[in-house]
Design a protein around this motif. Structure first.
Motif, PDB file in Angstrom:
ATOM      1  N   ASN A 201     -44.105  48.960 -10.720  1.00 30.96           N
ATOM      2  CA  ASN A 201     -42.981  48.493 -11.332  1.00 30.96           C
ATOM      3  C   ASN A 201     -42.444  47.212 -10.604  1.00 30.96           C
ATOM      4  OD1 ASN A 201     -39.856  48.686 -11.935  1.00 30.96           O
ATOM      5  ND2 ASN A 201     -40.926  48.564 -13.928  1.00 30.96           N
ATOM      6  N   LEU A 202     -42.481  46.258 -11.044  1.00 29.72           N
ATOM      7  CA  LEU A 202     -42.057  44.762 -10.114  1.00 29.72           C
ATOM      8  C   LEU A 202     -40.833  44.366 -11.104  1.00 29.72           C
ATOM      9  CD1 LEU A 202     -45.719  43.490  -9.725  1.00 29.72           C
ATOM     10  CD2 LEU A 202     -44.336  44.886  -8.007  1.00 29.72           C
ATOM     11  N   PHE A 203     -40.139  43.453 -10.358  1.00 28.58           N
ATOM     12  CA  PHE A 203     -38.872  42.837 -10.671  1.00 28.58           C
ATOM     13  C   PHE A 203     -39.285  41.577 -11.676  1.00 28.58           C
ATOM     14  CE2 PHE A 203     -36.744  44.960  -7.239  1.00 28.58           C
ATOM     15  CZ  PHE A 203     -36.240  45.890  -8.139  1.00 28.58           C
ATOM     16  N   ALA A 204     -39.331  41.530 -13.060  1.00 35.60           N
ATOM     17  CA  ALA A 204     -39.611  40.244 -13.893  1.00 35.60           C
ATOM     18  C   ALA A 204     -38.891  39.020 -13.318  1.00 35.60           C
ATOM     19  CB  ALA A 204     -39.426  40.746 -15.337  1.00 35.60           C
ATOM     20  N   PHE A 205     -37.540  39.334 -12.962  1.00 35.29           N
ATOM     21  CA  PHE A 205     -36.677  38.129 -12.812  1.00 35.29           C
ATOM     22  C   PHE A 205     -37.141  37.329 -11.655  1.00 35.29           C
ATOM     23  CE2 PHE A 205     -34.306  41.780 -11.243  1.00 35.29           C
ATOM     24  CZ  PHE A 205     -34.132  41.727  -9.955  1.00 35.29           C
ATOM     25  N   ALA A 206     -38.226  37.918 -10.827  1.00 36.54           N
ATOM     26  CA  ALA A 206     -38.543  37.111  -9.715  1.00 36.54           C
ATOM     27  C   ALA A 206     -39.438  36.005  -9.996  1.00 36.54           C
ATOM     28  CB  ALA A 206     -39.555  38.293  -8.707  1.00 36.54           C
ATOM     29  N   GLY A 207     -39.891  35.908 -11.236  1.00 39.30           N
ATOM     30  CA  GLY A 207     -40.464  34.834 -11.665  1.00 39.30           C
ATOM     31  C   GLY A 207     -42.189  35.159 -11.656  1.00 39.30           C
ATOM     32  N   LEU A 208     -42.689  34.453 -12.692  1.00 37.26           N
ATOM     33  CA  LEU A 208     -44.282  34.762 -12.829  1.00 37.26           C
ATOM     34  C   LEU A 208     -45.049  34.410 -11.629  1.00 37.26           C
ATOM     35  CD1 LEU A 208     -44.791  33.257 -16.580  1.00 37.26           C
ATOM     36  CD2 LEU A 208     -44.303  35.663 -16.035  1.00 37.26           C
ATOM     37  N   ASP A 209     -44.769  33.530 -10.847  1.00 34.94           N
ATOM     38  CA  ASP A 209     -45.577  33.318  -9.754  1.00 34.94           C
ATOM     39  C   ASP A 209     -45.376  34.552  -8.622  1.00 34.94           C
ATOM     40  OD1 ASP A 209     -46.458  31.008 -10.724  1.00 34.94           O
ATOM     41  OD2 ASP A 209     -45.066  29.526  -9.706  1.00 34.94           O
ATOM     42  N   GLN A 210     -44.458  34.832  -8.467  1.00 36.71           N
ATOM     43  CA  GLN A 210     -44.002  36.045  -7.578  1.00 36.71           C
ATOM     44  C   GLN A 210     -44.630  37.269  -8.018  1.00 36.71           C
ATOM     45  OE1 GLN A 210     -43.150  35.959  -4.516  1.00 36.71           O
ATOM     46  NE2 GLN A 210     -42.379  37.918  -3.985  1.00 36.71           N
ATOM     47  N   VAL A 211     -44.413  37.550  -9.473  1.00 40.54           N
ATOM     48  CA  VAL A 211     -44.995  38.713  -9.853  1.00 40.54           C
ATOM     49  C   VAL A 211     -46.384  38.830  -9.621  1.00 40.54           C
ATOM     50  CG1 VAL A 211     -45.235  40.320 -11.950  1.00 40.54           C
ATOM     51  CG2 VAL A 211     -43.202  39.171 -11.501  1.00 40.54           C
ATOM     52  N   LYS A 212     -47.190  37.624 -10.224  1.00 40.74           N
ATOM     53  CA  LYS A 212     -48.752  37.482  -9.977  1.00 40.74           C
ATOM     54  C   LYS A 212     -49.004  37.796  -8.642  1.00 40.74           C
ATOM     55  CE  LYS A 212     -52.713  34.526 -11.030  1.00 40.74           C
ATOM     56  NZ  LYS A 212     -52.990  35.010  -9.707  1.00 40.74           N
ATOM     57  N   HIS A 213     -48.195  37.206  -7.674  1.00 39.73           N
ATOM     58  CA  HIS A 213     -48.363  37.439  -6.159  1.00 39.73           C
ATOM     59  C   HIS A 213     -48.600  39.004  -5.900  1.00 39.73           C
ATOM     60  CE1 HIS A 213     -48.534  37.034  -1.821  1.00 39.73           C
ATOM     61  NE2 HIS A 213     -47.449  37.805  -1.797  1.00 39.73           N
ATOM     62  N   LYS A 214     -47.530  39.509  -6.259  1.00 42.88           N
ATOM     63  CA  LYS A 214     -47.462  41.159  -5.976  1.00 42.88           C
ATOM     64  C   LYS A 214     -48.426  41.678  -6.549  1.00 42.88           C
ATOM     65  CE  LYS A 214     -43.181  40.847  -3.942  1.00 42.88           C
ATOM     66  NZ  LYS A 214     -42.971  41.093  -2.587  1.00 42.88           N
ATOM     67  N   LEU A 215     -49.066  41.401  -7.866  1.00 47.14           N
ATOM     68  CA  LEU A 215     -50.014  42.027  -8.532  1.00 47.14           C
ATOM     69  C   LEU A 215     -51.255  41.625  -7.579  1.00 47.14           C
ATOM     70  CD1 LEU A 215     -49.663  41.343 -12.115  1.00 47.14           C
ATOM     71  CD2 LEU A 215     -49.137  43.501 -10.921  1.00 47.14           C
ATOM     72  N   GLY A 258     -45.711  35.368 -21.474  1.00 47.18           N
ATOM     73  CA  GLY A 258     -45.875  35.022 -20.110  1.00 47.18           C
ATOM     74  C   GLY A 258     -46.201  36.167 -19.102  1.00 47.18           C
ATOM     75  N   LEU A 259     -45.537  37.118 -19.343  1.00 46.26           N
ATOM     76  CA  LEU A 259     -45.897  38.433 -18.283  1.00 46.26           C
ATOM     77  C   LEU A 259     -47.243  39.037 -18.688  1.00 46.26           C
ATOM     78  CD1 LEU A 259     -42.373  40.599 -18.629  1.00 46.26           C
ATOM     79  CD2 LEU A 259     -43.247  39.284 -16.652  1.00 46.26           C
ATOM     80  N   ALA A 290     -45.239  42.302 -32.783  1.00 46.01           N
ATOM     81  CA  ALA A 290     -45.937  40.904 -32.468  1.00 46.01           C
ATOM     82  C   ALA A 290     -46.252  41.051 -30.913  1.00 46.01           C
ATOM     83  CB  ALA A 290     -44.492  40.114 -32.356  1.00 46.01           C
ATOM     84  N   VAL A 291     -45.857  41.809 -30.120  1.00 46.76           N
ATOM     85  CA  VAL A 291     -46.434  41.611 -28.645  1.00 46.76           C
ATOM     86  C   VAL A 291     -47.354  42.775 -28.311  1.00 46.76           C
ATOM     87  CG1 VAL A 291     -44.152  40.675 -27.790  1.00 46.76           C
ATOM     88  CG2 VAL A 291     -44.542  43.098 -27.719  1.00 46.76           C
ATOM     89  N   ALA A 292     -47.705  43.658 -29.549  1.00 47.03           N
ATOM     90  CA  ALA A 292     -48.708  44.688 -29.224  1.00 47.03           C
ATOM     91  C   ALA A 292     -49.951  44.304 -28.795  1.00 47.03           C
ATOM     92  CB  ALA A 292     -48.649  45.874 -30.537  1.00 47.03           C
ATOM     93  N   ALA A 293     -50.288  43.297 -29.594  1.00 45.86           N
ATOM     94  CA  ALA A 293     -51.999  42.924 -28.994  1.00 45.86           C
ATOM     95  C   ALA A 293     -51.899  41.979 -27.779  1.00 45.86           C
ATOM     96  CB  ALA A 293     -52.250  41.916 -30.224  1.00 45.86           C
ATOM     97  N   LEU A 294     -51.095  41.825 -27.183  1.00 41.77           N
ATOM     98  CA  LEU A 294     -51.093  40.948 -26.086  1.00 41.77           C
ATOM     99  C   LEU A 294     -51.730  41.689 -25.004  1.00 41.77           C
ATOM    100  CD1 LEU A 294     -47.343  39.327 -25.761  1.00 41.77           C
ATOM    101  CD2 LEU A 294     -49.574  38.359 -26.856  1.00 41.77           C
TER     102      LEU A 294
END
Length: 294
Positions: A201-215, A258-259, A290-294
């Motif tokens: 579980n990561l913080f979404a508000f950190a921004g997409l670049d930071q979340v991707k880095h954590k992943l 985006g996530l 609407a997001v189920a297929a993402l």
């Protein structure tokens, strides 16, 4: 992508007299709307600074989760996340096992190394240095897996010793309730996810670049320990406010896009006016499918 709901405050109009009735309504509506999971924080003080003053109402997590289990039929239930210092490991495993059995196999174990020192000191819980808290977290994860495996041989760790690790009844979830480890610490937390967890579980508000880095860091730890990265559910935590001055359903769908584009599979969020119920109904009608297929 799936959506999860976190209830973080209980100071809505009319509380505490209507706390049970309102919480049951929130849980029932989220279940019917199609949310995948329902969470409460594992705190005894409200988060200050953050959501509100420490003196604001806060319910004990596993009592609240058990209550909500009775108001729901499908949605998964968990604490986001249990502080490892607040319960002896075997007691925590018993609580989650009980929730799983009573809910028909819908419990998650959300856990972390603890951080809220004011709360711990204020109520007399132990709050050792962070290195020891991580040692206790790893031993707790080992104990949970052993108890849920049915292995009753003694456990002898640095901090915990269990002479007879018996857990009966065992959870209905197989092979055990999913273990979500909260936090984005790159050296310890994400390594523990790779070694022991079923979800991060990561913080979404950190921004997409930071979340991707954590992943990416998590994937590296998975490679190091021989774990299939695809086995781990990637979740992110945030806040959603629908309505004037906040997000529209289309905004929320776009944020989920985006996530999902960086590999997040479930977005778990709190809604400040969740007690009004209408935001849950709107998300159920206009967003979840609407997001189920993402």
């Amino acid at each position: 992508m799936k959506l999860g709901l976190q209830v973080v405050a209980f100071n809505w109009p009319g509380s505490p007299a209507n706390t049970g009735r309102t919480l049951a309504n929130i849980a029932h509506t989220a279940d019917a709307a199609g949310f995948a999971s329902l969470w409460v924080m594992d705190h005894y003080f409200q988060i200050d600074p953050g959501i509100g003053p420490a003196s604001d109402p806060m319910l004990e997590a596993y009592t609240a989760l058990s209550f909500m289990a009775g108001a729901t039929e499908r949605i998964r239930l968990g604490a986001m996340v249990t502080g490892v210092v607040y319960r002896q490991p075997a007691f925590l495993v018993k609580q989650v096992s009980t929730l799983d059995v009573l809910s028909g196999g819908r419990a998650n174990l959300g856990i972390g190394a603890s951080w809220y020192e004011r709360e711990a000191v204020g109520l007399g819980f132990p709050f050792p240095p962070i290195a020891e808290r991580f040692e206790r977290l790893e031993e707790t994860l080992q104990i949970a897996r052993q108890l849920w495996s049915g292995d009753a041989t003694p456990f002898t760790g640095k901090h915990y010793q269990l002479a007879e690790p018996i857990n009966s009844p065992q959870p209905l979830s197989q092979p055990h309730p999913p273990i979500l480890i909260g936090g984005g610490g790159e050296k310890k937390t994400l390594r523990l996810v790779a070694q022991y967890g079923n979800a991060c579980n990561l913080f979404a508000f950190a921004g997409l670049d930071q979340v991707k880095h954590k992943l990416d860091v998590l994937k590296g730890h998975c490679d190091d320990v021989g774990r299939d990265y695809a086995e781990i559910e990637r979740t992110a935590l945030g806040v959603v406010m629908l309505g004037p001055g906040g997000m529209t359903p289309a905004d929320l769908i776009g944020f989920c896009h985006g996530l999902a584009s960086i590999g997040i599979q479930q977005f778990i969020f709190s809604i400040p006016n969740v007690y009004e119920i209408t935001p849950l109904e709107i998300i159920g009608r206009e967003v979840i499918e609407a997001v189920a297929a993402l």
